[in-house]
Design a protein around this motif. Structure first.
Motif, PDB file in Angstrom:
ATOM      1  N   ASN A 125       1.007  -1.229   0.121  1.00 22.18           N
ATOM      2  CA  ASN A 125      -0.008  -0.164   0.023  1.00 22.18           C
ATOM      3  C   ASN A 125       1.034   1.420   0.075  1.00 22.18           C
ATOM      4  N   HIS A 126       0.779   2.151  -1.004  1.00 19.68           N
ATOM      5  CA  HIS A 126       1.648   3.305  -1.280  1.00 19.68           C
ATOM      6  C   HIS A 126       1.579   4.082  -0.113  1.00 19.68           C
ATOM      7  N   LEU A 127       0.435   4.159   0.555  1.00 22.01           N
ATOM      8  CA  LEU A 127       0.242   5.189   2.019  1.00 22.01           C
ATOM      9  C   LEU A 127       1.148   4.519   3.208  1.00 22.01           C
ATOM     10  N   GLY A 129       3.683   3.189   2.437  1.00 20.49           N
ATOM     11  CA  GLY A 129       5.106   3.517   2.007  1.00 20.49           C
ATOM     12  C   GLY A 129       5.575   4.727   2.792  1.00 20.49           C
ATOM     13  N   HIS A 130       4.501   5.721   2.540  1.00 17.49           N
ATOM     14  CA  HIS A 130       4.719   7.062   2.936  1.00 17.49           C
ATOM     15  C   HIS A 130       5.007   7.100   4.693  1.00 17.49           C
ATOM     16  N   LEU A 131       3.954   6.305   5.153  1.00 17.92           N
ATOM     17  CA  LEU A 131       3.893   6.218   6.430  1.00 17.92           C
ATOM     18  C   LEU A 131       5.283   5.753   7.442  1.00 17.92           C
ATOM     19  N   VAL A 156       0.631  13.625   3.846  1.00 16.77           N
ATOM     20  CA  VAL A 156      -0.085  14.712   2.876  1.00 16.77           C
ATOM     21  C   VAL A 156       0.811  14.514   1.503  1.00 16.77           C
ATOM     22  N   SER A 157       0.014  14.311   0.571  1.00 15.56           N
ATOM     23  CA  SER A 157       0.663  14.242  -0.724  1.00 15.56           C
ATOM     24  C   SER A 157      -0.471  14.667  -1.924  1.00 15.56           C
ATOM     25  N   GLY A 158       0.144  14.383  -3.051  1.00 18.02           N
ATOM     26  CA  GLY A 158      -0.881  14.959  -4.223  1.00 18.02           C
ATOM     27  C   GLY A 158      -1.963  14.123  -4.138  1.00 18.02           C
ATOM     28  N   ASN A 318       9.060  12.560  -1.155  1.00 12.49           N
ATOM     29  CA  ASN A 318       8.265  12.291  -2.456  1.00 12.49           C
ATOM     30  C   ASN A 318       8.322  10.857  -2.977  1.00 12.49           C
ATOM     31  N   ASP A 319       7.453  10.458  -3.941  1.00 16.48           N
ATOM     32  CA  ASP A 319       7.359   9.197  -4.247  1.00 16.48           C
ATOM     33  C   ASP A 319       8.756   8.621  -4.556  1.00 16.48           C
ATOM     34  N   ASN A 320       8.900   7.162  -3.828  1.00 17.43           N
ATOM     35  CA  ASN A 320      10.211   6.391  -4.212  1.00 17.43           C
ATOM     36  C   ASN A 320       9.937   5.153  -3.827  1.00 17.43           C
ATOM     37  N   ALA A 322      12.231   3.164  -2.025  1.00 19.26           N
ATOM     38  CA  ALA A 322      12.730   2.625  -0.895  1.00 19.26           C
ATOM     39  C   ALA A 322      11.516   2.363   0.153  1.00 19.26           C
ATOM     40  N   MET A 323      10.755   3.499   0.233  1.00 19.05           N
ATOM     41  CA  MET A 323       9.794   3.333   1.300  1.00 19.05           C
ATOM     42  C   MET A 323       8.890   2.317   1.083  1.00 19.05           C
ATOM     43  N   ILE A 324       8.729   1.880  -0.310  1.00 18.03           N
ATOM     44  CA  ILE A 324       7.902   0.712  -0.611  1.00 18.03           C
ATOM     45  C   ILE A 324       8.575  -0.651   0.051  1.00 18.03           C
TER      46      ILE A 324
END
Ligand code: KG4
Ligand code: ZN
Length: 348
Positions: A125-127, A129-131, A156-158, A318-320, A322-324
Motif C-alpha cells: 500500500n503506497h500510503l 510506504g509514506h507512513l 500529506v501528498s498529491g 516524494n514518491d520513491n 525505498a519506502m515501498i
C-alpha cells in the motif's frame, strides 16, 4: 529477520526502483527494536518535465513512461549490483492507491521478475510506504518506541491527506482524511491559477518566501469542526475569487498566504488529535512534507507540547521505491496480504 528487498513504485509520475536491506532483532524482553533499513540503491526517474506542459499528470503518458523507464532503471541497478537478482529475498510492488494504468505497469513488471527469478512477490500500500518512510533515516537517531507511541501521523501528498493514530509500529487507525482535494493537489491547482509550473508545491514554497503570509486572510477550512477531516477545495476557490476580483495582485503574497492557510489547518488538526489521544510524538510524511515551512512549524509546535517529531529525510518525502521496501518489510508479519492487482482507491 533479515531480508534484501527489491521494490518497485509506479503509482503516479515517478518511476522508482530500490534495493533495501532490512533487519530486526528481538531485545529478549519480548519487545522488538525498530527494524534497521539500509538503502543500497534508491533510483527515481521523474516524469515532471513530460507532464509539465499539461499542468498535471496525464495517466496515459505516465503509463508509457513507466514502461520505458522500468527496464532502464533495473539495468542501472544491476550494473551497480550485478549479483542482486539471485541474492534478493523478495520483490515488493505498489498496488495502490494511485493511477491504475500506472500501477499496472509496475505490477506487470514485478510479476515477470518474480516468475523469472522464482522470488516471492508482495503487494504494498503506497500510503504505508509514506507512513514508514521516516524509518529510512541515516541522518538522525530515531526516538525509542516508548518516546514515539502513541503517535499521530499526518500523511500529506498529491493524492491523499490522512491523519492516523499509530499505537505502535504495526497498528494504525485512520482518524480523518480530506473530503475533497488533497493538500498537495490544492498546492498544484493554486499554482496553476498563479501561472506557476507543475508540481505546484515547490513552486509555491519558493514564491512564498518573497511574500507576506498575513497579506490575505484566506479561510482555514474545517478548522473549528470537531473532527479530524480536512477540506481544501473551498480555500482553492477563495484564491480563484481573489484573483478574479482583485485588480493589482502580488503573486508572492497570494502564495505565502495560501501556504500559511494550508499549514495552519494541517498543524491545528494534527495537534488537536495529538492532544485528544495523548500522543507522545508527531510523524509527518508524504510529498507535502518536503515543505520546509510546514516541517519547521510542525516541529516547533510539537516541541511546544513536549512531543517528539519525526519526518523523513528529504529524499524520501516524494514518491520513491525505498519506502515501498520499508512498508513491505513491515507487512511481512501481517496475516492480511494485499492482492497483486492495481487498486486505485486503496486506503489505509
Ligand atoms: O508523495 P508525492 O510525491 O506523490 C503522491 O503520492 O501524490 O507528493 C506529490 C505532491 C504534489 O502535489 C506536490 O506539489 C507536493 O507533493 N509537494 C509539495 C512540496 N513538494 C512536493 N507541496 C508543498 N511544498 C513542497 N515543497
Ligand atoms: Zn505518494
Amino acid at each position: 529477520m533479515k531480508k534484501t528487498i527489491l521494490a518497485i513504485e509506479t503509482s503516479c509520475d515517478e518511476t522508482g526502483i530500490a534495493l533495501v536491506k532490512a533487519e530486526s532483532h528481538s531485545t529478549g524482553l519480548g519487545q522488538t527494536n525498530f527494524p534497521k533499513f539500509k538503502v543500497l540503491k534508491n533510483l527515481v526517474s521523474s516524469q515532471i518535465k513530460i507532464h509539465r506542459p499539461f499542468g498535471g499528470v496525464v495517466p496515459g503518458l505516465a503509463k508509457r513512461e513507466h514502461i520505458k523507464n522500468l527496464p532502464l532503471l533495473l539495468k542501472k541497478l544491476l550494473h551497480s549490483k550485478f549479483y542482486i537478482l539471485n541474492s534478493i529475498d523478495l520483490i515488493a510492488v505498489t498496488v495502490g492507491p494511485g493511477l491504475e494504468p500506472a500501477l499496472w505497469t509496475g505490477i506487470t513488471f514485478a510479476r515477470e521478475l518474480a516468475e523469472k527469478y522464482k522470488k516471492p512477490l508482495i503487494g504494498v500500500n503506497h500510503l504505508e510506504g509514506h507512513l514508514y518512510s521516516f524509518l529510512l533515516t541515516t541522518h538522525h537517531k530515531l526516538p525509542t518506541a516508548k518516546k514515539l507511541f502513541p503517535a499521530i501521523a499526518l500523511s500529506v501528498s498529491g493524492g491523499h491527506t490522512v491523519l492516523l493514530l499509530m499505537k505502535n509500529l504495526k497498528t494504525c487507525e485512520r482518524l480523518g482524511e480530506t473530503k475533497d482535494d488533497a493538500a498537495g493537489e490544492a498546492f498544484d491547482k493554486v499554482a496553476r491559477m498563479l501561472n506557476l509550473h507543475y508540481p505546484g508545491g515547490p513552486e509555491i514554497e519558493k514564491m512564498a518566501k518573497k511574500g507576506n503570509p498575513e497579506a490575505i486572510a484566506f479561510p482555514r477550512p474545517m478548522l473549528n469542526q470537531k473532527n479530524y477531516d480536512f477540506s481544501f477545495s473551498g480555500l482553492k476557490t477563495s484564491v480563484f475569487y481573489y484573483l478574479r476580483d482583485t485588480k493589482k495582485v502580488k503573486v508572492a503574497d497570494i502564495a505565502a498566504s495560501f501556504q500559511q492557510a494550508v499549514i495552519d489547518v494541517l498543524i491545528s488538526k494534527t495537534m488537536r488529535a495529538a492532544e485528544d489521544y495523548g500522543a507522545r510524538s508527531i510523524i509527518l510524511c508524504g510529498g507535502v512534507a518536503a515543505n520546509k515551512k510546514l516541517r519547521i512549524d510542525m516541529k516547533q509546535e510539537a516541541r511546544n507540547k513536549k512531543m517528539n517529531f519525526s519526518v523523513p529525510d528529504m529524499e524520501y518525502n516524494n514518491d520513491n521505491a525505498a519506502m515501498i521496501a520499508a512498508a513491505a518489510y513491515m507487512g511481512l508479519s501481517r496475516k492480511k496480504k494485499y492482492k497483486i492487482e492495481a487498486n486505485g482507491d486503496l486506503n489505509i
